[in-house]
Structures are given as C-alpha cells and as structure tokens.
Motif scaffolding. Structure first.
Motif, mmCIF file in Angstrom:
data_model
loop_
_atom_site.group_PDB
_atom_site.id
_atom_site.type_symbol
_atom_site.label_atom_id
_atom_site.label_comp_id
_atom_site.label_asym_id
_atom_site.label_seq_id
_atom_site.Cartn_x
_atom_site.Cartn_y
_atom_site.Cartn_z
ATOM 1 N N LYS A 208 22.192 15.625 70.408
ATOM 2 C CA LYS A 208 22.785 16.958 70.525
ATOM 3 C C LYS A 208 22.438 17.759 69.279
ATOM 4 O O LYS A 208 22.820 17.390 68.160
ATOM 5 C CB LYS A 208 24.308 16.869 70.693
ATOM 6 N N PHE B 208 22.679 21.599 67.716
ATOM 7 C CA PHE B 208 23.239 22.948 67.841
ATOM 8 C C PHE B 208 22.201 23.959 67.370
ATOM 9 O O PHE B 208 21.463 23.702 66.420
ATOM 10 C CB PHE B 208 24.519 23.074 67.014
ATOM 11 N N LYS C 215 32.949 15.776 73.428
ATOM 12 C CA LYS C 215 32.798 17.028 74.191
ATOM 13 C C LYS C 215 31.613 16.960 75.156
ATOM 14 O O LYS C 215 31.646 17.584 76.210
ATOM 15 C CB LYS C 215 32.682 18.210 73.236
ATOM 16 N N LEU D 194 32.885 15.122 78.098
ATOM 17 C CA LEU D 194 33.789 15.927 78.928
ATOM 18 C C LEU D 194 33.069 17.082 79.630
ATOM 19 O O LEU D 194 33.673 17.818 80.388
ATOM 20 C CB LEU D 194 34.912 16.507 78.054
ATOM 21 N N GLY D 195 31.797 17.235 79.337
ATOM 22 C CA GLY D 195 31.042 18.321 79.969
ATOM 23 C C GLY D 195 31.248 19.658 79.287
ATOM 24 O O GLY D 195 30.815 20.680 79.810
ATOM 25 N N LEU D 196 31.909 19.678 78.132
ATOM 26 C CA LEU D 196 32.103 20.946 77.423
ATOM 27 C C LEU D 196 30.825 21.362 76.694
ATOM 28 O O LEU D 196 30.600 22.534 76.435
ATOM 29 C CB LEU D 196 33.250 20.829 76.421
ATOM 30 N N LEU D 197 30.026 20.371 76.313
ATOM 31 C CA LEU D 197 28.733 20.645 75.677
ATOM 32 C C LEU D 197 27.644 19.979 76.510
ATOM 33 O O LEU D 197 27.887 18.943 77.134
ATOM 34 C CB LEU D 197 28.701 20.078 74.251
ATOM 35 N N ARG D 198 26.473 20.583 76.506
ATOM 36 C CA ARG D 198 25.352 19.985 77.236
ATOM 37 C C ARG D 198 24.508 19.167 76.259
ATOM 38 O O ARG D 198 24.246 19.617 75.146
ATOM 39 C CB ARG D 198 24.480 21.073 77.854
ATOM 40 N N ARG E 108 30.043 16.489 84.440
ATOM 41 C CA ARG E 108 30.380 17.860 84.838
ATOM 42 C C ARG E 108 30.892 17.933 86.276
ATOM 43 O O ARG E 108 31.327 18.987 86.713
ATOM 44 C CB ARG E 108 29.159 18.764 84.672
ATOM 45 N N THR F 279 33.348 17.860 89.290
ATOM 46 C CA THR F 279 34.804 18.065 89.321
ATOM 47 C C THR F 279 35.512 16.776 89.755
ATOM 48 O O THR F 279 36.621 16.504 89.317
ATOM 49 C CB THR F 279 35.184 19.216 90.263
ATOM 50 N N LYS G 87 35.982 14.806 86.699
ATOM 51 C CA LYS G 87 37.005 15.391 85.826
ATOM 52 C C LYS G 87 38.413 15.093 86.336
ATOM 53 O O LYS G 87 39.352 15.013 85.547
ATOM 54 C CB LYS G 87 36.801 16.903 85.736
ATOM 55 N N ALA G 88 38.551 14.936 87.648
ATOM 56 C CA ALA G 88 39.875 14.662 88.227
ATOM 57 C C ALA G 88 40.420 13.320 87.764
ATOM 58 O O ALA G 88 41.619 13.064 87.865
ATOM 59 C CB ALA G 88 39.793 14.701 89.746
ATOM 60 N N TYR H 85 42.506 14.184 78.832
ATOM 61 C CA TYR H 85 41.910 14.507 77.521
ATOM 62 C C TYR H 85 42.947 15.138 76.606
ATOM 63 O O TYR H 85 43.635 16.079 76.981
ATOM 64 C CB TYR H 85 40.740 15.466 77.739
ATOM 65 N N PRO I 222 42.789 16.999 73.089
ATOM 66 C CA PRO I 222 41.845 17.471 72.063
ATOM 67 C C PRO I 222 42.380 17.242 70.650
ATOM 68 O O PRO I 222 43.574 16.994 70.457
ATOM 69 C CB PRO I 222 41.713 18.962 72.369
#
Lengths: 446, 310
Positions: B15, B17, B57, B60-64, B78, B80, B83-84, B88, B90
């Motif tokens: 990852k 940035f 993250k 959790l699919g918050l970042l690619r 990612r 759904t 995610k169900a 989490y 934070p």
C-alpha cells in the motif's frame, strides 16, 4: 426497502433536528413567514396585499430554504468524512448508492417539514387577509387555468414568414441564420392592429367553465411601458355552437395589461369560444400591438387557492430535491469548502443565465456588431456559455410556481408531473449515481 | 473450535499513499503476507507508522491495495456480504455525538438489516454487557473517552460478527474495563469467532492473543504463537511456596554447585492489573457497585432469538 436506507434517513433527520444551526434556521423561517405578512402594506388594495403576501413570503422563505438545503447537502457527506463517522458506516454492508439515497431522503424529510410549515403559515395569513375583505379578494380564491388561443404551430409560422421574406433565395448559412433569428424573435414579435381593423382568435377550454364563477380574458399589449399608449377597442367573446356572447370595451391610457371578468353563466356549457377585437381608437391613437402567443389568455377558474398552493409546494419541493441531490453529490466529491463554493457558483451561474434568458436579445447586439477578433471571441464564448447553462438548467428553473400562484393561475398537472419526474427523480438519480461512484472510488481514512 | 480454515488471507500486500499529483508520499505496507485461521485471536503489533492500521483498513475495504490479494471470510473485503459478517472497532471512536447509545446501536443494527425485536434485544444485551445501562439515553457527545469506547465496542458486536477487528480495543478504558474486554475476547474466540486486534499494550496482547505478528516499516519482522515467541528455552524458573530465607539460600547454593551456573532467587510478583482487580473485587464484596459484566448471550450462541444478522 432495505432497512439501511430508512436508518440513514432517520439519522440524517435526527442530526438536523438536534443541530443548533438548523433550529436557528427554523426560527429565522418562522420570523419570515409570520413577520413579513404583518409588515407588508401591499399596493393599497386587499387583493394586492394578498398577492404580495403570497409572493414575498413564499419567495423569501423558499429562497432561504433553497440555499440552506444546498449547503446542508454539501455538509452531510463531506462532514461525515471529516468527522470520520462515515468510516464506521462504510464498513457496514451498505452500498454507496444506498448511503447517498438515505442521506437524500433524510434531507428531503427535513425540507418537507419546513416547506409544510412555510405554506401552512402563509396560507393562514392569506386566509386572514381574505376574511378582512372577502369581496375584493374573491377572484383570488380560485386558481384559473390559462388557455392560449388556437394558433398555428410556431414552426409553421416560421416557415410562412421565411417564405414571405424570400428566405429560399439565400445562401444555406444565411438561411440557417434567418431561421435561428425567426425562432428566437417570432414568439415575442407583436402584430400591429391598425385603427378600424379587427382580429379574431379561437379558444378551446376542454371542459366547460364553472357557470358560478367569472371567466377572465387577459390582454397584455406591447405598448411602451413609459409612454403608455391609449388602448381603445371593442371586444366580443362568443360561445360556440350556442352563439351567445358578451361584449365589452377596452378603454384605458394608464395600463397596457387588462384582466376582464365575464359572466360564465352566459355561455352555458360551451367549451369553444371566439374572441373578436376591433381597434376603435381615434386618429391620435397608434396601432394596437399584441403578441397572441405571449399576451392573450382566456382564464377559466378551476381549483381552490389551497389546492393551487399545494401544487406550488410540490413544484418547489421538486426543486429542493434537486438542490439537495446536487449538494450531497458535491459533498461526496469534494471537501466541504470546495463543495459549498462549487454549489454557490452553480446557483449564481443559474441566476445570471436566468436573468440573461429574460432578455432574448441579450447577445444579439454583440453578435451582430462589428468587433475585433478578441472581442468577438470573448462574446462568442460568453454567449455560448450562458446559452449552455440556460439549456442545462432549463428543466430545473423553468417552472415558476410562485408567479402562477400570485397571478391566481392554475399550475397545470403536466407541469407538476414534469417537475417531479425531472427535478425530483431523473436529475437526482444522475447526481446519486455520480456520487455513489465517487464514494466507491474514494479512499477513507487514508 | 480452532481450525486451519483461513478467515483472513493476505498475499503480497503493498500500500503506497499518493498525493494529488499521484506522486508516492509513503509506502505504508511492503509485501505483507498474513493468514489468520478461524477462532484465532491474532495480534498485530508494531511501532507507530508500521502499517498496522493501514493493513486493517485495507482488510475492511476502506483503502484499496496498491498490489497484492486479500481474502476475508473467503471473499473480497469490499463485498457487502462479507461486511455483514465483520465487526470493527476503530482506533478513534468516531460516533455521532448527538445520538444516545441506544440510538447509536439501533442505527448500526439498521445498517445490518436487523429487524425491530432483534435490534431491541441486542441493544439491551450489549448495553448491559458494556455497563452503559444507566447512560443509555444520554448523548454520546457527553461521554468520557472510556464510555464512548464502550459504545464503540457494542456497535462492533451488534451484528454478532464472525470476524472482529479491534484497533486498540483497550485504549482509554480503565483496568476493570480492560480486563472485561479481554475476558469477552477470550469467550468470543472460544465461541468460534475470529479476532484480529492491534494494541500498544503488550501485556494485553500477551494475555489474550494466540498468535502475533510484529510489523516494522510495513513488513512482518516476527510472527508466531505467543508462547513460542516469548519462551526462553535455555532458562528454567521454579516457584516454591513457604520457604524460609535459610532454606532459600540452601537451595540456591546447592543448585549453583550442581549446575555450575549462577542461580538467582527472587520473590515472584503479581501483575499490577491483578493487584488492581483484587482491590476492586474487595470493594465490590464490601458493598460497592459490582463492575464486571457478562458477555451478551447472543454473541456466544446462547440466545436463539437474536441470531446472526441476515
């Protein structure tokens, strides 16, 4: 419906109702809708006071609500990103379009509450004013359907004029330019009725007018607003096929706009009418200038004022739905300051283009004059930009429910349907899809 | 309950940035490989900026991810549906300040599609579990950091998750609450749930984690079972009770003579946490408000009426 959408909508509404800013805004709206009717003096007539109350109060309150909706929309998603509350929502099984839809519906619920309050308070104020002078305001109690005379389609008229002026003999580019000018100017070009001449027009009302209420004819002569040419004419409205008629005269030098009430009971159940008008002025009067597409209407009373107010509220609510969608989508794309800046810019550009749109010749002088290449380029770009904005925003800004309400004109159902379809459904759906895609791509908590 | 079926599978995760112009600004994770099995309590450790939170993250699919593959519960993080099944918490408890704990849990239950009765039952059980029954109708904005953390924990459990991701779960909590959280985590793991957590409190990690990975500069520098990593195979400690000083000295001399190595004798200490809990327990016994709360039954599969979210 998925439970997530109502949950997000409830959260949005709850957030708003517990926010001090929103409560303060509610108090400001209350001050406007209760304070303005008390402060307004009107034009000296009870009907004028009612019209002003409707126009000023609803106009001011709606303008404030529109801006508040736009900026609140911008703040909703961008604010959640800033406070990182969106992070927790995004890790739940909620798709981005559902998230957007929930926020939008929540904001619309809030708008609905405010709009209902605004209209209820204004309605009460107007009712009170009407009770003070029932006879003088009776014509405002019923909204009137505006019926235009049966005229040939504009395209046919353009073709006829095109032939008359010998358009066929011109070069192809000149022909295009001529047609463009005719299309722009013909709807506003008045015809001249010389002294002693007569015009006739036909009207179809569809359903018979209510015999208990007067029919109205409205004339808007295109005389100079400052010199006030004298209008003197003999008119006759004839019902068909019965043939009964009502005659009346137009005789005034102080106005160019006439609204003439006629006894509808005279015509029985007629649905087709013929209006004839003969210029009866003396030698000192000039020709009567009238553009029938713009300045001649038969007004047929149809629905009570309260129902017309409801229709106006629906049209305005549709516009709020669009503005909310726009704000939310900008908030999903950008941070709050950038989103608010863009949103305000869009509103200003729309207002400016509306102002320009009010004058069909706004760019004509520039475009036709002799200019240097730079000035020509600037003018072309400005005209193109404004016309593009006008075209893009036309579906949203064309309906003018307040003007219709103030003029006691019925807001047609087709306008209502179009407003709901375009402003409250199609355009917001486009905004929503864009915002959902942007949110899906956007990295949170980076 | 522990099986080898991977709940989290990360292969070659990178990852990076980037700024507005797409120029790389930080390489947070560099080639991370990680596998967490079902029912495991896995600790992700590392100094600040080592890539722990970034990894979470991405999970959790918050970042690619810039590169690499990630499977969570056998699917893309990612999705759904995935995610169900995740809860989490934070690192920073970001809750809507104008909501009460009850409203907060109802909101998140709505996002999981729970119906009214299940929402009410779980909300009540979770608020009792985190000890916020008395503050259930106060706005979260008025809460202390620890109380807000408890609401955060409750929302992470509202969907009865199969995978619980806790970023610094004991941060801001008092020792009693820390102890409770650790106890809940142990019981949830025993009930078959998988827990991935990060913490700077190494004692907490040591207490509850089955396996740990230590990240430095976005790479795993050590990974394995806690007891294996911490064990000193070449040293032995003996614990004997009721010896006099003379007997201790005698034993030390004898062991030293026989092994021909220096022998150190000290009195063992209980941890400060244990001592603190003993004091609180004594106060409870003397009539003060009891502090410890049991885990909500639906999390342990004891309550059929409040089953998993659809």
């Amino acid at each position: 419906m998925n439970r997530a959408v109502p949950a997000i909508a409830r959260l949005t509404l709850r957030e708003a109702l517990r926010s001090r800013i929103v409560i303060s805004f509610g108090l400001l709206l209350a001050a406007v809708v209760f304070g303005l009717p008390a402060l307004l003096k009107g034009d000296g007539t009870p009907a004028g006071l009612v019209r002003m109350t409707l126009g000023y109060t609803l106009g001011t309150a709606f303008g404030l609500l529109l801006l508040a909706t736009l900026w609140t929309g911008c703040a909703l998603i961008s604010g959640d990103i800033t406070t990182r509350t969106l992070e927790l929502t995004r890790v739940k099984p909620v798709s981005t379009w559902r998230l957007w839809l929930g926020k939008w519906l929540g904001l619309l619920l809030l708008d609905l509450l405010f709009l209902a309050g605004i209209y209820a308070a204004t309605g009460l104020a107007v009712c009170h004013q009407m009770r003070q002078a029932p006879a003088a305001t009776s014509h405002l109690r019923t909204a009137r359907q505006k019926i235009k005379p049966d005229l040939p389609p504009l395209e046919r008229q353009i073709s006829e004029v095109f032939k008359q002026v010998g358009g066929d003999t011109l070069e192809a580019a000149e022909q295009r330019e001529l047609r463009r000018r005719l299309r722009r100017e013909l709807p506003f070009q008045p015809a001249a009725l010389e002294r002693g001449q007569q015009w006739s027009w036909h009207f179809s009302t569809g359903t018979p007018p209510d015999p208990r209420q007067p029919l109205w004819l409205r004339f808007q002569f295109d005389t100079d607003a400052y010199t006030r040419a004298i209008v003197k004419a003999e008119c006759r409205l004839t019902g068909t096929p019965g043939g009964t008629h009502v005659a009346f005269d137009l005789d005034d030098f102080s106005t160019r706009r006439f609204e003439v009430p006629l006894d509808a009971a005279t015509f029985g159940g007629d649905t087709r009418f013929t209006l004839s008008m003969r210029h009866t002025g003396d030698e000192s009067t000039g020709p009567l200038m009238l553009q029938p597409r713009q300045g001649l209407d038969l007004l047929v009373p149809r629905v009570p004022l309260a129902r017309n107010m409801l229709r106006a509220a629906v049209v305005q609510f549709s516009l709020l739905a669009l503005v909310a969608a726009l704000g939310l989508s900008l908030g999903a794309l950008f941070s709050l300051p950038v989103a608010a800046f863009c949103a305000t810019g869009i509103v200003l550009a729309t207002l400016i283009s509306l102002f320009v749109a009010g004058d069909p010749d706004a760019f004509a002088d520039f475009e036709e004059g002799e200019h240097g290449p730079v000035q020509q380029l600037v003018t072309t770009v400005a005209a193109g930009t404004t016309r593009t904005i006008m075209r893009l925003t036309a579906p949203a800004v064309e309906p003018a429910p307040l003007q219709q309400l103030v003029a006691a004109e019925l807001i047609p159902l087709r306008e209502l349907r179009r407003s709901l379809l375009v402003n409250a459904l199609l355009l917001p759906a486009g905004c929503g899809l864009l915002a959902a895609a942007a949110l899906r791509r956007r990295e949170l908590a980076a | 309950m522990k099986t080898s079926e991977p709940i989290i599978e990360i292969r070659g995760l990178h990852k990076t940035f980037r700024d507005f112009w797409r120029r790389p600004t930080a390489r947070a994770v560099r080639g991370l490989d990680l596998t967490v099995g079902q029912g495991e309590v896995f600790g992700l450790l590392g100094p600040n900026g080592s890539g722990k939170s970034t990894t979470i993250k991405v999970l959790l699919g918050l970042l690619r991810p810039t590169a690499g593959t990630i499977r969570v519960l056998g699917a893309d993080p990612r999705d759904t549906a995935t995610k169900a099944r995740i809860g989490y918490l934070p690192e920073v408890t970001c809750l809507h300040k104008f909501l009460t704990p009850v409203e907060t849990l109802h909101y998140y239950a709505g996002l999981f599609g729970l119906d009214g009765p299940a929402t009410r039952a779980r909300t009540e059980a979770l608020l009792r579990m985190v000890g916020l029954g008395d503050a259930a109708h106060r706005p979260v904005g008025e809460f202390s950091k620890g109380m807000a953390r408890r609401v955060g924990l409750a929302q992470a459990l509202i969907n009865n998750p199969d995978l619980l991701i806790l970023d610094e779960p004991t941060s801001g909590l008092d020792p009693v609450a820390c102890h409770e959280v650790k106890e809940w985590v142990r019981r949830l793991a025993a009930a078959g749930k998988t827990v991935l957590m990060t913490s700077h409190l190494l004692a907490d990690v040591e207490d509850i984690c089955d396996r740990i990975a230590i990240l430095c500069e976005g790479q795993v520098r050590a990974e394995g079972r806690v007891e294996e990593l911490l064990q000193q195979p070449d040293a032995v400690s003996l614990t004997l009770e009721g010896l006099t000083p003379a007997q201790i000295e005698e034993l030390r001399s004898e062991l030293s003579r026989r092994t021909n190595r220096p022998v150190t004798c000290t009195h063992p200490r209980i941890s400060l946490e244990t001592f603190f809990l003993q004091v609180v327990a004594a106060a409870d016994a003397a009539g003060a408000e009891p502090q410890g709360m049991p885990a909500a039954p639906f999390l342990l599969g004891d309550d059929a009426g409040t089953g998993a979210a659809p």
